[in-house]
Design an enzyme around this catalytic site. Structure first.
Site, PDB file in Angstrom:
ATOM      1  N   HIS A  17     -19.263 113.417  80.508  1.00  0.00           N
ATOM      2  CA  HIS A  17     -20.643 113.374  80.350  1.00  0.00           C
ATOM      3  C   HIS A  17     -21.467 114.567  80.908  1.00  0.00           C
ATOM      4  O   HIS A  17     -22.176 115.096  80.377  1.00  0.00           O
ATOM      5  CB  HIS A  17     -21.318 112.067  80.935  1.00  0.00           C
ATOM      6  CG  HIS A  17     -20.780 110.556  80.389  1.00  0.00           C
ATOM      7  ND1 HIS A  17     -20.034 109.777  80.901  1.00  0.00           N
ATOM      8  CD2 HIS A  17     -20.608 110.322  78.990  1.00  0.00           C
ATOM      9  CE1 HIS A  17     -19.839 108.668  79.884  1.00  0.00           C
ATOM     10  NE2 HIS A  17     -20.046 109.103  78.913  1.00  0.00           N
ATOM     11  N   LYS A  41     -20.995  95.623  75.270  1.00  0.00           N
ATOM     12  CA  LYS A  41     -20.122  95.876  76.232  1.00  0.00           C
ATOM     13  C   LYS A  41     -20.878  95.232  77.675  1.00  0.00           C
ATOM     14  O   LYS A  41     -22.181  94.971  77.434  1.00  0.00           O
ATOM     15  CB  LYS A  41     -20.477  97.419  76.553  1.00  0.00           C
ATOM     16  CG  LYS A  41     -19.625  98.441  75.833  1.00  0.00           C
ATOM     17  CD  LYS A  41     -19.803  99.968  76.221  1.00  0.00           C
ATOM     18  CE  LYS A  41     -18.656 100.864  75.183  1.00  0.00           C
ATOM     19  NZ  LYS A  41     -18.976 102.248  75.568  1.00  0.00           N
ATOM     20  N   ARG A  90     -14.755 113.352  71.119  1.00  0.00           N
ATOM     21  CA  ARG A  90     -13.710 113.427  71.953  1.00  0.00           C
ATOM     22  C   ARG A  90     -12.618 113.868  71.173  1.00  0.00           C
ATOM     23  O   ARG A  90     -11.963 114.925  70.951  1.00  0.00           O
ATOM     24  CB  ARG A  90     -13.165 112.555  72.971  1.00  0.00           C
ATOM     25  CG  ARG A  90     -14.275 112.480  74.245  1.00  0.00           C
ATOM     26  CD  ARG A  90     -14.017 111.447  75.169  1.00  0.00           C
ATOM     27  NE  ARG A  90     -14.251 110.013  74.230  1.00  0.00           N
ATOM     28  CZ  ARG A  90     -14.441 108.867  74.587  1.00  0.00           C
ATOM     29  NH1 ARG A  90     -14.226 108.666  76.113  1.00  0.00           N
ATOM     30  NH2 ARG A  90     -14.614 108.131  73.733  1.00  0.00           N
ATOM     31  N   SER A 128     -15.341 106.071  80.360  1.00  0.00           N
ATOM     32  CA  SER A 128     -15.601 105.309  81.195  1.00  0.00           C
ATOM     33  C   SER A 128     -14.776 104.282  81.385  1.00  0.00           C
ATOM     34  O   SER A 128     -14.414 103.757  82.586  1.00  0.00           O
ATOM     35  CB  SER A 128     -17.293 104.650  81.090  1.00  0.00           C
ATOM     36  OG  SER A 128     -18.186 105.931  80.881  1.00  0.00           O
TER      37      SER A 128
HETATM   38  O1  PNS Z   1     -21.968 105.226  75.360  1.00  0.00           O
HETATM   39  P1  PNS Z   1     -21.935 103.929  74.146  1.00  0.00           P
HETATM   40  O2  PNS Z   1     -21.610 102.746  74.858  1.00  0.00           O
HETATM   41  O3  PNS Z   1     -20.811 104.393  73.067  1.00  0.00           O
HETATM   42  O4  PNS Z   1     -23.312 104.156  73.602  1.00  0.00           O
HETATM   43  C1  PNS Z   1     -23.820 103.543  72.508  1.00  0.00           C
HETATM   44  C2  PNS Z   1     -25.287 103.338  72.387  1.00  0.00           C
HETATM   45  C3  PNS Z   1     -25.683 102.668  73.838  1.00  0.00           C
HETATM   46  C4  PNS Z   1     -25.899 104.691  72.135  1.00  0.00           C
HETATM   47  C5  PNS Z   1     -25.757 102.597  71.279  1.00  0.00           C
HETATM   48  O5  PNS Z   1     -24.979 101.098  71.588  1.00  0.00           O
HETATM   49  C6  PNS Z   1     -27.185 102.490  71.230  1.00  0.00           C
HETATM   50  O6  PNS Z   1     -27.741 103.265  70.235  1.00  0.00           O
HETATM   51  N1  PNS Z   1     -27.828 101.317  71.484  1.00  0.00           N
HETATM   52  C7  PNS Z   1     -29.260 100.909  71.673  1.00  0.00           C
HETATM   53  C8  PNS Z   1     -29.646 100.211  70.462  1.00  0.00           C
HETATM   54  C9  PNS Z   1     -29.478 100.738  69.095  1.00  0.00           C
HETATM   55  O7  PNS Z   1     -30.429 101.432  68.627  1.00  0.00           O
HETATM   56  N2  PNS Z   1     -28.431 100.312  68.418  1.00  0.00           N
HETATM   57  C10 PNS Z   1     -28.205 100.702  66.935  1.00  0.00           C
HETATM   58  C11 PNS Z   1     -27.365 102.041  66.868  1.00  0.00           C
HETATM   59  S1  PNS Z   1     -27.016 102.489  65.630  1.00  0.00           S
END
Ligand code: PNS
Length: 162
Positions: A17, A41, A90, A128
């Site tokens: 990150h 998660k 990645r 992570s």
């Molecule tokens: O690090 P991650 O867990 O892959 O990140 C995913 C994240 C937090 C970016 C995604 O779950 C997100 O955007 N959450 C906010 C809620 C939202 O907008 N969900 C719809 C995504 S299309």
């Protein structure tokens, strides 16, 4: 002034990150790291802890701002004056999930662009989830996370100090 919003659950923030945040600083004036909720998660660090650890890890980077967001990611773009979303890619295995999110976000908000950047090769296998697993099993996770994260992870998991 070009701003990119870099969202993620960052549980915890890794060198992968950090690598992306540094790289993005070469292209954007401002990188807003947005600690967000991933409904799939269950994080071990609170939102506040994750934000604090990212701030400590990025303390020397002037172009970085760290915020906690809730609700839809696309709704935070205006709030932080962001021109695009940044995500790391990645391996090919990341692609399907990232493509779905990028396209859904663009359906939710017209003109919402997602930019993908690859970390340096030495960070390309760092995640992570794997870092937490290695730490829980007492493996050497320290080369893969910034020092403040290593200390916090040791404390959170009740591991002995180094
Ligand atoms: O690090 P991650 O867990 O892959 O990140 C995913 C994240 C937090 C970016 C995604 O779950 C997100 O955007 N959450 C906010 C809620 C939202 O907008 N969900 C719809 C995504 S299309």
């Amino acid at each position: 002034m070009k701003t990119v919003l870099y969202p993620g659950s960052f549980d915890p923030f890794t060198n992968g990150h950090l690598d992306l945040v540094e790289r993005a600083g070469l292209l954007f004036d401002r990188v807003v790291v947005a600690v967000a909720v991933n409904a799939a998660k269950s994080p071990i660090f609170t939102m506040q802890e994750r934000c604090d650890l990212i701030r400590q890890s990025c303390a020397k980077l002037e172009h970085v701002e760290v915020v906690a967001i809730d609700g839809l990611l696309v709704d935070s773009l205006n709030q932080y004056g962001a021109d695009a979303i940044l995500r790391g890619l990645r391996a090919f295995s990341d692609f399907e999930y990232e493509l779905q999110m990028a396209l859904l976000n663009r359906n939710l908000r017209k003109n919402c662009e997602t930019i993908f950047m690859m970390p340096t090769l030495k960070n390309s296998f760092v995640s992570s989830t794997l870092i937490k697993e290695v730490a829980r099993l007492n493996g050497d996770f320290e080369p893969y996370v910034p020092p403040p994260v290593a200390a916090a992870l040791r404390k959170k998991l009740g591991l002995a100090d180094k």
